[in-house]
Design an enzyme around this catalytic site. Structure first.
Site, mmCIF file in Angstrom:
data_model
loop_
_atom_site.group_PDB
_atom_site.id
_atom_site.type_symbol
_atom_site.label_atom_id
_atom_site.label_comp_id
_atom_site.label_asym_id
_atom_site.label_seq_id
_atom_site.Cartn_x
_atom_site.Cartn_y
_atom_site.Cartn_z
ATOM 1 N N HIS A 32 0.811 -1.208 0.000
ATOM 2 C CA HIS A 32 0.000 0.000 0.000
ATOM 3 C C HIS A 32 0.847 1.262 0.000
ATOM 4 O O HIS A 32 0.377 2.353 0.334
ATOM 5 C CB HIS A 32 -0.984 -0.009 1.173
ATOM 6 C CG HIS A 32 -2.191 -0.834 0.874
ATOM 7 N ND1 HIS A 32 -2.396 -2.062 1.429
ATOM 8 C CD2 HIS A 32 -3.229 -0.613 0.044
ATOM 9 C CE1 HIS A 32 -3.521 -2.569 0.958
ATOM 10 N NE2 HIS A 32 -4.049 -1.705 0.114
ATOM 11 N N ASP A 44 -6.213 4.762 9.750
ATOM 12 C CA ASP A 44 -7.616 4.887 9.333
ATOM 13 C C ASP A 44 -8.102 3.636 8.599
ATOM 14 O O ASP A 44 -9.299 3.382 8.522
ATOM 15 C CB ASP A 44 -7.790 6.085 8.393
ATOM 16 C CG ASP A 44 -7.566 7.396 9.119
ATOM 17 O OD1 ASP A 44 -7.564 7.389 10.366
ATOM 18 O OD2 ASP A 44 -7.379 8.422 8.446
ATOM 19 N N GLU A 71 -10.245 13.753 14.614
ATOM 20 C CA GLU A 71 -9.671 14.068 13.304
ATOM 21 C C GLU A 71 -10.427 15.265 12.746
ATOM 22 O O GLU A 71 -11.179 15.942 13.473
ATOM 23 C CB GLU A 71 -9.745 12.866 12.348
ATOM 24 C CG GLU A 71 -8.741 11.765 12.671
ATOM 25 C CD GLU A 71 -8.426 10.847 11.492
ATOM 26 O OE1 GLU A 71 -8.922 11.101 10.369
ATOM 27 O OE2 GLU A 71 -7.675 9.867 11.695
#
Ligand code: FAD
Length: 542
Positions: A124, A185, A296
């Site tokens: 990723h 996240d 956040e």
């Protein structure tokens, strides 16, 4: 073959010192952008002189797993989908000793080859960081994963493979009423991949990033040695590897700190039209006692109709007022807060939330609430992944830019960037939230601005097919970086990506010397994680 390699390693400490000199001199030498061409790139420096002999040499290794030498394109691809470097082989290790033997073999071969090794977790990365041009990619996911060991005592922890996914750790630890405290996240990432960076999300203001929630690691160094390290044992390697961009060793096991897990979460969103009011409230919350468990925020530029999208999963506190709310074309800032709770204690929770919200200055009509399970909340991005995959939009290029900005300059950043350099955020979300660095350990390799409160600002863009999106977004990213440099904001990149040695040196600042010393100690031939483009493989002089 094994004993020959060991003999070679023992004899050659002096040679390693010579390698060190070469290593420092051979940090990425010029400004060539190796990723500028989004096709299968060919860097100018040949990685080894006798490439045809490499596969046969690797085939001589006795392994529990195996190498593959064909159909390797998947190892030249990552989430960024911008850089593509074909390896010469992919190792599918079954054991830690497969990784160690492969690295030792490559060391042994170092006088005839510049072969490098990249551990690949889930791939990723954004810019080829888990790739190795004509080198060996280690497919970490094939490593045999012993079942997770959970210590459920006074100081709870879980022992996991470096290739384990965070989502699996969540499910396993919940069986004991426990869970890790600090998250990303998105949870379909490997432990080794996130611990090589930092692992930052809305819990980091309280618990620090994931790298600060680790008690112990098992690492295969660039010398092929398998080393256990912690704060007490081989501490230099331990802190080097945490946030070390894969430069000092391959993480094969990690002991991760756990805490009690709640069952449900109350998830709240509110809006602001003034950046300073928004950031003051965020800073107030991260400094308050008994605050939210997750904080956040994100920026909405030219995003009309977003409140209507929220209504599918969030309830407005005041539906009539919410339906009348209009942004009048202004940039909006959304503060996102979560409190974990046990359904039996809902009354106490509601009182706590009421009190916390009463201290904030958001636009009253824009209070939206939702209640979901702890797992649903933590695994929330996976839902978006499923939707995007079904539309073929997960595999598009992702020219993401992640920055850490010191609190003292966040207003300058917001003023210079939002609405000026970035005129809309139709390409993807822009996250922005502060973290309290007093809670962070400053002994890791991770680089941050030198202030107690820093903001993570993440431009999470996707380049849609059939548009000039990629070029446009990359130019915009460069404008943001240029602005930060010109205004001397003291910003640092997170998940950093640079082209020149000067840039890396500037990124690490006073930590550069330590970083180079650690490289010479643990990976003297610069075999590991070549896709980060910090050091170039050293040439053996024998
Ligand atoms: P890879 O891409 O496979 O590897 C990353 C780097 O680590 C490479 O240099 C690789 O060689 C090295 N590496 C891999 N495994 C090991 C190992 N076992 N030992 C040593 N080195 C290793 N990050 C955050 O901090 N917070 C977020 O909220 C967040 N959200 C994300 C959401 C999405 C959708 C995506 C795609 C990424 C997100 N990230 C986030 C970034 C993510 O943490 C990094 O990209 C991370 O590296 C991905 O893990 P991976 O297993 O795919 O690593």
């Amino acid at each position: 073959m094994g004993s020959t390699v060991c003999g070679f390693l023992k004899q050659n400490n002096i040679i390693f010192l010579r390698f060190f000199t070469i290593l420092v001199l051979s940090c990425i030498p010029d400004g060539t952008n190796l990723c500028s061409n989004p096709s299968f790139d060919t860097p100018t420096i040949p990685p080894h002189s006798s490439s045809s002999s490499i596969p046969s040499s690797l085939k001589t290794l006795t392994l529990d797993g195996y190498f593959s030498f064909e159909n390797l394109k998947h190892a030249a691809k990552d989430f960024g989908n911008i850089c593509h470097y074909l390896p010469i082989a992919v190792l599918h290790p079954k054991s830690v000793s497969d990784i160690s033997s492969t690295i030792k073999h490559i060391l042994y071969m170092s006088s005839v080859t510049k072969l490098t090794v990249a551990a690949r977790g889930r791939g990723h990365s954004l810019q080829g960081q888990a790739q190795a041009y004509q080198g060996v990619v280690i497919n970490m996911e094939s490593l045999d994963r012993p079942s997770m060991y959970i210590e459920n005592g006074e100081v709870p922890y879980v022992d996991v493979s470096g290739s384990e996914l965070w989502i699996n750790i969540l499910h396993e630890t919940l069986k004991y009423g426990l869970s890790p405290k600090s998250w990303t996240d998105y949870l379909h990432l490997t432990v080794g991949g996130t611990l090589s960076n930092a692992g930052i999300s809305g819990q980091a203001f309280r618990h620090g990033p994931q790298i600060d929630n680790v008690y112990q690691l098992e690492v295969v160094t660039g010398r092929g040695e398998v080393v256990t390290c912690s704060d007490k044992e081989n501490a230099d390697l331990f802190y080097g590897v945490l946030g070390g961009l894969g430069q000092f060793g391959i993480i094969t096991r990690a002991r991760i700190s756990l805490g009690p897990a709640e069952k449900m979460v109350k998830w709240i969103k509110v809006l602001y039209s003034e950046f300073s009011t928004f950031s003051n409230d965020q800073e107030h919350l991260i400094s308050s006692n008994n605050s939210f468990d997750y904080i956040e925020g994100f920026v909405m530029i030219n995003r009309t109709g977003l409140l209507n999208n929220w209504r599918s999963s969030f309830n407005p506190k005041d539906p009539i007022q919410a339906s009348q709310f209009s942004s009048d074309g202004k940039i909006l800032y959304c503060l996102e807060m979560v409190k974990y709770f046990n359904p039996e204690k809902i009354d106490v929770l509601n009182q706590d939330i009421e009190k916390l919200l009463s201290e904030l200055n958001y636009i009253p009509s824009t209070l939206f609430l939702s209640e979901v399970s702890y797992v649903e909340f933590l695994d929330r991005v996976h839902l978006s992944e499923i939707k995007l995959r079904s539309k073929g939009l997960w595999e598009v290029p992702h020219p993401w830019l992640n920055l850490l900005i010191p609190k003292s300059r966040i207003l300058d950043f917001a003023e210079g960037v939002f609405g000026n350099i970035v005129k809309d955020n139709n390409n993807g979300p822009i996250l922005i939230y502060p973290v309290n660095k007093a809670k962070w350990n400053n002994r890791t390799s991770m680089v941050t601005p030198d202030e107690d409160i820093i903001y993570l600002v993440a431009f999470l863009s996707s380049a849609l097919p059939g548009t000039d999106g990629l070029e446009h977004i990359m130019t915009q990213n460069q404008h943001i970086l240029d602005f930060c440099a010109k205004a001397q904001l003291g910003a640092k990149q997170y998940l950093p990506h640079y082209h020149t040695q000067d840039e890396w040196q500037a990124h690490f600042g006073t930590q550069w010397e330590t970083f180079v010393q650690r490289k010479s100690a643990y990976d003297p031939l610069a075999i590991l994680a070549p896709g980060q483009r910090i050091f170039q493989k050293a040439i053996s002089i024998t």
